[in-house]
Write an enzyme that holds these catalytic residues in place. Structure first.
Site, short mmCIF file in Angstrom:
data_model
loop_
_atom_site.label_atom_id
_atom_site.label_comp_id
_atom_site.label_asym_id
_atom_site.label_seq_id
_atom_site.Cartn_x
_atom_site.Cartn_y
_atom_site.Cartn_z
N LYS A 1 0.85 -1.20 0.00
CA LYS A 1 0.00 0.00 0.00
C LYS A 1 0.88 1.24 0.00
CE LYS A 1 -1.89 2.94 2.86
NZ LYS A 1 -1.97 4.12 1.98
N GLY B 1 7.44 4.92 7.66
CA GLY B 1 6.62 6.12 7.82
C GLY B 1 6.92 6.78 9.15
N SER B 2 5.93 7.45 9.67
CA SER B 2 6.15 8.25 10.88
C SER B 2 6.21 7.36 12.13
CB SER B 2 5.01 9.26 11.03
OG SER B 2 3.79 8.57 11.14
N THR B 3 6.87 7.87 13.15
CA THR B 3 6.97 7.16 14.42
C THR B 3 5.57 6.96 15.02
OG1 THR B 3 9.18 8.05 14.72
CG2 THR B 3 8.08 7.24 16.71
N GLU B 4 4.71 7.95 14.82
CA GLU B 4 3.35 7.88 15.36
C GLU B 4 2.58 6.66 14.80
OE1 GLU B 4 1.17 11.21 13.99
OE2 GLU B 4 -0.71 10.51 14.85
N ILE B 5 2.59 6.50 13.46
CA ILE B 5 1.87 5.36 12.87
C ILE B 5 2.64 4.06 13.16
CG2 ILE B 5 0.81 4.40 10.77
CD1 ILE B 5 -0.48 7.02 11.57
N GLY B 6 3.95 4.18 13.30
CA GLY B 6 4.74 3.00 13.68
C GLY B 6 4.24 2.39 14.98
N GLU C 1 11.29 16.37 14.18
CA GLU C 1 11.45 16.13 12.74
C GLU C 1 10.54 17.09 11.98
OE1 GLU C 1 9.86 12.48 10.98
OE2 GLU C 1 11.74 12.26 9.89
N GLU D 1 10.67 1.30 9.84
CA GLU D 1 11.64 2.34 9.44
C GLU D 1 10.94 3.67 9.68
OE1 GLU D 1 14.69 1.93 8.49
OE2 GLU D 1 14.69 -0.23 8.21
P1 NAP Z 1 2.88 8.28 7.62
O1 NAP Z 1 1.85 9.33 7.74
O2 NAP Z 1 3.24 7.51 8.83
O3 NAP Z 1 2.37 7.31 6.46
C1 NAP Z 1 3.14 6.22 6.02
C2 NAP Z 1 2.23 5.18 5.40
O4 NAP Z 1 1.36 4.67 6.42
C3 NAP Z 1 1.33 5.72 4.31
O5 NAP Z 1 1.16 4.74 3.31
C4 NAP Z 1 0.03 5.96 5.06
O6 NAP Z 1 -1.12 5.94 4.24
C5 NAP Z 1 0.02 4.77 5.98
N1 NAP Z 1 -0.85 4.93 7.15
C6 NAP Z 1 -1.31 6.07 7.70
N2 NAP Z 1 -2.11 5.79 8.76
C7 NAP Z 1 -2.14 4.45 8.88
C8 NAP Z 1 -2.78 3.55 9.78
N3 NAP Z 1 -3.53 3.98 10.79
N4 NAP Z 1 -2.59 2.23 9.61
C9 NAP Z 1 -1.80 1.76 8.62
N5 NAP Z 1 -1.18 2.57 7.71
C10 NAP Z 1 -1.34 3.89 7.85
O7 NAP Z 1 4.26 8.85 7.08
P2 NAP Z 1 4.49 9.77 5.81
O8 NAP Z 1 4.00 11.11 6.17
O9 NAP Z 1 3.97 9.12 4.57
O10 NAP Z 1 6.08 9.75 5.69
C11 NAP Z 1 6.89 10.58 6.42
C12 NAP Z 1 7.51 9.86 7.58
O11 NAP Z 1 8.15 8.66 7.14
C13 NAP Z 1 8.59 10.66 8.26
O12 NAP Z 1 8.48 10.54 9.66
C14 NAP Z 1 9.88 10.00 7.78
O13 NAP Z 1 10.97 10.18 8.62
C15 NAP Z 1 9.46 8.59 7.67
N6 NAP Z 1 10.33 7.85 6.74
C16 NAP Z 1 11.24 6.97 7.25
C17 NAP Z 1 12.10 6.29 6.40
C18 NAP Z 1 13.11 5.32 6.94
O14 NAP Z 1 13.67 4.55 6.15
N7 NAP Z 1 13.40 5.31 8.23
C19 NAP Z 1 12.02 6.50 5.03
C20 NAP Z 1 11.10 7.42 4.55
C21 NAP Z 1 10.25 8.08 5.42
P3 NAP Z 1 -1.77 7.33 3.75
O15 NAP Z 1 -0.74 8.00 2.94
O16 NAP Z 1 -2.93 6.88 2.95
O17 NAP Z 1 -2.13 8.10 4.98
#
Ligand code: NAP
Length: 485
Positions: free
Chosen positions: A173, A226-231, A381, A248
């Site tokens: 996804k 993705g974000s630490t919050e959704i993690g 961040e 990650e």
């Molecule tokens: P995000 O809001 O956490 O979203 C990441 C993914 O999770 C998206 O596909 C999102 O779908 C999905 N998602 C959202 N809510 C969810 C839920 N309740 N259950 C399951 N999946 C859900 O993060 P982002 O804003 O896309 O990305 C930015 C973050 O990613 C930053 O914190 C960045 O540091 C981190 N990141 C980390 C790495 C690494 O390798 N460490 C690499 C890249 C990015 P939707 O888009 O449909 O909401």
């Protein structure tokens, strides 16, 4: 405008809702996507499960699995210009980056893991004369891969390539703001001869489709970037059916500049670290920690070189910084810039919206100097083109400041003495430490975070083994049958 369905069992499937993806440089829609609901997610996971249980992929000879993955890489290479343009239109990033980083990185990771399908090994464990004990690595089963919006295709393959190489089936996804290149893979997988149900691509909101996916009882591994919050939600979901997960997450990576650094090289390297992909990089250099003795000279050069970065529509070949990914993300970054002004005074460069760019979600590359360690812009961040600079006296203080963060994804050390850089690298608590470099990753080397930046590793052999279960096989070799009673 193209209209994409869900890709399930190698078929394009319609559903009731749709959503648009917007070009962040023009604010115009570029494509329409299906909005998966809970039933669609269930269908995709069941397709992946059926494909796994049939053995069509997991029991295929490893060399043949490798050949199919190499065909995926070849097809992507043939269509790399089309994918580069799509990635730029969807994310806003400069076409120069899509062509030279995003698409080549994706191809490289597929080729690397395709080469490892025949090299997934267990080990033989000496346990004495009465038994033969060895391990084998088997696929886990169904992997749910959830990706963010900053490097959509490259990060999708960081999960897809090792998971598929190991024999798993996958439901992926992508982020809702940037689904285009991941969905375009449906045609590539079909053309490469991937059996039905091995790769399923669903689009839709995180709160509905993502949430249904991480809670699905037939998913055996959650792989989330993705974000630490959704993690945290992913960890909670893994408790439901006790499944494996790999996270990650976010970062606030320091760039540590020692007194003996080559300033010109350090400034160039840190600008690449800070402003690549508009600063929308998890491992971006966001906190410069510089030795006080070179502080002023360093900042002057940093500002001079930043002023030359060309900001604009990523489709313009000369542009090196595009718009942020969405209006809401730009608002979040601009809020941080206002917070920064109250915490650290006016930025030494940037701090506003670039002149002459009336449409699109652009933000100027922004640098704050003399930023207090207690401030939010130093600790949180921001995920945009905002860099902080803070001066410290000597290497020990610089290392202390580098480690004073909740995150631990990456760090860089800038020094004229690489032996000193090597020694300091061991004192930094981060998954990746660069010496005289920032933002370089290799498919064959592991990547991941300490502390709140994540759990587990992607890339490298570690990234492949993460998609395997270890089975121990013990065979009785003693004289006569083993008897207890
Ligand atoms: P995000 O809001 O956490 O979203 C990441 C993914 O999770 C998206 O596909 C999102 O779908 C999905 N998602 C959202 N809510 C969810 C839920 N309740 N259950 C399951 N999946 C859900 O993060 P982002 O804003 O896309 O990305 C930015 C973050 O990613 C930053 O914190 C960045 O540091 C981190 N990141 C980390 C790495 C690494 O390798 N460490 C690499 C890249 C990015 P939707 O888009 O449909 O909401």
């Amino acid at each position: 405008m193209k209209d994409y369905g869900l890709f399930i069992d190698n078929h394009w499937v319609e559903t009731s809702g749709t959503f648009l993806s917007i070009n962040p440089a023009t604010e115009q829609p570029i494509a329409k996507f299906a909005m998966a609901n809970k039933a669609d997610v269930d269908r995709a996971v069941k397709a992946a499960r059926k494909a796994f249980d049939s053995g069509v992929w997991s029991e295929m000879p490893a060399a043949e699995r490798g050949r199919i993955l190499r065909r995926v890489a070849d097809l992507l290479r043939e269509r790399s210009e089309m994918f580069s343009v799509a990635e730029t239109l969807d994310t806003g990033k400069p076409i120069f980056e899509s062509r030279n980083i995003d698409i080549p990185t994706a191809i490289d990771s597929i080729e690397y893991y395709a080469s490892l399908t025949v090299d997934i090994n267990g080990k033989c464990i000496p346990v004495g004369d009465t038994a033969l004990d060895y391990t084998v690595r088997e696929p886990i089963c169904v992997v749910a891969a959830i990706t963010p919006w900053n490097f959509p295709l490259a990060l999708a393959f960081r999960k897809l390539a090792p998971a598929l190489a190991a024999g798993n089936t996958v439901v992926v996804k992508p982020a809702s703001v940037t689904p285009l290149t991941t969905v375009m893979l449906g045609e590539i997988f079909t053309a490469a001869g991937m059996p039905e149900g091995v790769v399923n691509i669903i689009t839709g909101s995180g709160s509905t489709a993502g949430n249904a996916l991480i809670h699905h009882p037939l998913v055996d591994k959650l792989s989330f970037t993705g974000s630490t919050e959704i993690g945290r939600d992913v960890i909670d979901a893994s408790k439901d059916h006790i499944c494996e997960f790999c996270l990650e997450l976010g970062g606030k990576s320091p760039a540590v500049v020692l007194a003996d650094a080559n300033l010109d090289a350090a400034v160039d390297g840190i600008l690449f670290g800070a402003f690549l992909n508009q600063g929308e990089c998890c491992c971006a250099a966001t906190r410069v920690l510089v030795d006080s003795s070179i502080h002023k000279e360093f900042v002057d050069l940093l500002v001079e070189k930043t002023s030359k970065i060309v900001v604009g529509d990523g489709m313009d070949e000369s542009v090196r910084m595009g718009p942020l990914v969405s209006d809401s993300h730009r608002n979040s970054v601009m809020d941080y810039i206002e917070i920064g002004k109250s915490e650290a005074g006016e930025p030494v460069i940037g701090g506003g919206l670039p002149a002459g760019l009336d449409r699109g979600y652009f933000v100027e590359p922004t640098i704050f100097d003399n930023v207090p360690e207690s401030s939010r812009i130093y600790r949180e961040e921001i995920f945009g083109p905002v860099l902080t600079v803070t001066a410290f006296d000597g290497a020990d203080e610089l290392v202390r400041a580098a480690n004073d963060t909740a995150y631990g994804l990456a760090a860089s050390i800038w020094t004229g003495d690489t032996a000193v850089g090597q020694r300091l690298s061991r004192r930094i608590k981060a998954g990746t430490v660069w010496v005289n470099l920032h933002n370089f990753l290799y498919s064959q080397a592991p990547y991941g975070g300490f502390k709140q930046s994540g759990i587990g590793r992607e890339l490298g052999r570690e990234g492949l083994e993460a998609y395997t279960e270890v089975k121990n096989v013990i065979t009785w070799l003693g004289q006569g049958a083993f008897r207890w009673y």
